[in-house]
Design an enzyme around this catalytic site. Sequence first.
Site, mmCIF file in Angstrom:
data_model
loop_
_atom_site.group_PDB
_atom_site.id
_atom_site.type_symbol
_atom_site.label_atom_id
_atom_site.label_comp_id
_atom_site.label_asym_id
_atom_site.label_seq_id
_atom_site.Cartn_x
_atom_site.Cartn_y
_atom_site.Cartn_z
ATOM 1 N N GLY A 1 -6.415 10.651 7.704
ATOM 2 C CA GLY A 1 -5.100 10.845 7.119
ATOM 3 C C GLY A 1 -4.041 11.221 8.141
ATOM 4 N N GLY B 1 -5.096 0.092 3.695
ATOM 5 C CA GLY B 1 -6.142 1.116 3.664
ATOM 6 C C GLY B 1 -7.537 0.601 3.955
ATOM 7 C CB ILE C 1 4.033 -8.838 10.166
ATOM 8 C CG1 ILE C 1 4.754 -9.902 9.333
ATOM 9 C CG2 ILE C 1 2.875 -8.233 9.366
ATOM 10 C CD1 ILE C 1 3.860 -11.024 8.823
ATOM 11 N N GLY D 1 -2.159 2.790 9.332
ATOM 12 C CA GLY D 1 -3.103 3.495 8.476
ATOM 13 C C GLY D 1 -4.528 3.003 8.614
ATOM 14 N N GLY E 1 0.828 -1.206 0.000
ATOM 15 C CA GLY E 1 0.000 0.000 0.000
ATOM 16 C C GLY E 1 0.853 1.243 0.000
ATOM 17 C CB CYS F 1 -8.422 14.771 3.298
ATOM 18 S SG CYS F 1 -8.375 13.456 4.526
ATOM 19 C CB ALA G 1 -0.916 -3.359 10.511
#
Length: 448
Positions: free
Chosen positions: A301, A113, A278, A282, A7, A42, A280
């Site tokens: 955001g 996302g 690992i 967002g 992403g 945005c 993550a």
Amino acid sequence: MKIAVIGAVAAGTSAAAKARRTDKDAEIVVFEKDTDISYAGCGLPYYISGVTPTRDKVVMNTAQDFKEKYNVEVRLQHEVTKINKDDKKLSYKNLNSGENGEYQFDKLIISTGASAIKPPFAGLDLENIFTLRSVESADQIKVAVSRQETKKVVIIGAGLIGLEMAEAFSKLGLEVTVVELEDQVLPPFSKEMADLVAEHLKEKGVNLILDDGIDHFEGSGRVEKIVTASGREVEADLALLSIGVKPNSKLAQEAGIEVGETGAIKVNEKLETNVKDIYAAGDCAESTDLLTNKDVWVPLGSTANKQGRTAGENAAGGEAEHYGILKTGITKIFELTAAKTGLGLKEAKAEGIDAAAVKIKAHNHASYYPGTDSIHLRGIFDKENGVIVGAEVIGGDGSDKRIDVLATAVYNRMTADELFQVDLAYAPPYSGPKDAVAILGMVAEKKL
């Protein structure tokens, strides 16, 4: 060190850039299934309306720009199809060539996302029914609204993006109707504050249908009509679904990575998942509510950038922490600003806080200075100790700085008296001798 990022919007690019600053020698590869990276999601309503004149203004970097700035490889239109956590391998598909491949990683950052929610309404496959989540979708909407036959637009959902798009479509000279299932616009806000926004929307010519959902769409090829749950029929040349988003956590979940009750990926303060190496970040990842210490999912955001930076630093060997959020949000709706931070009254009471709401109306600056405007402030205070736990602001110029002061006050557990005592800047063009925030503290102290 091989760092893979899935992403490439806010969190992914922030993570890759920070990982590069932390480790100058690492191999960093970003996989992005779309054609654009690092875009301002945005800002899309302003691109559609023409306030932001060109596409390149909302796309912060191209893949080539990013490569030159950070020495990070970005593979566009490469969709990661599987994460093998045991062998530390990604399986991917090149959407251009159709070829499949694998990438071996040492550390992985998942920043997949979120996607727009699209309930299975009948007629949803008609043309000119859109969601807004990418620059590509914004491009499609711009083309549709430029057609001469597009005159009437229906927006389903009266949240932040829905109302920003109501303004955008109105600026383009279109007739706008907003349909909302709740009995108010801006459902996360208190009704008394949201009603101020509803009145302003009506003054601007926006039609509101509240307390009524969508039943189905009708049309021949293209959408022509929206039929609500109550049976009301609304003509439409274009419809925008803006009823929320859901985290893209399926890829992680299929790999055995833990997903929380919110549906987003569970992470700790270092943005680590339950699988070693690992991370993550967002809109696909949870955060922590700083007031309740509970896992929450609020896709914004600002949070994505903070989380991405933290995950990137840690993946490259750092020790950064993401503290959590207060769910602070803000939007511009025509001449009004609507902003919120912390807990609402119902939320506070649900958490066992004996809370009171205090609402005031004040001027944004000295009344004798030109351009004075009203600002409505609503604070949520703990009756036991006077601490502010939440706030809402609706008003004109200067509303943004008030919500930021109040968010800072909530973050630092300030009392109503301390709110009054804060040494805020005063000059007639910017404030009154007693700022709106100070007045809120003064009135709250008296009430409490």
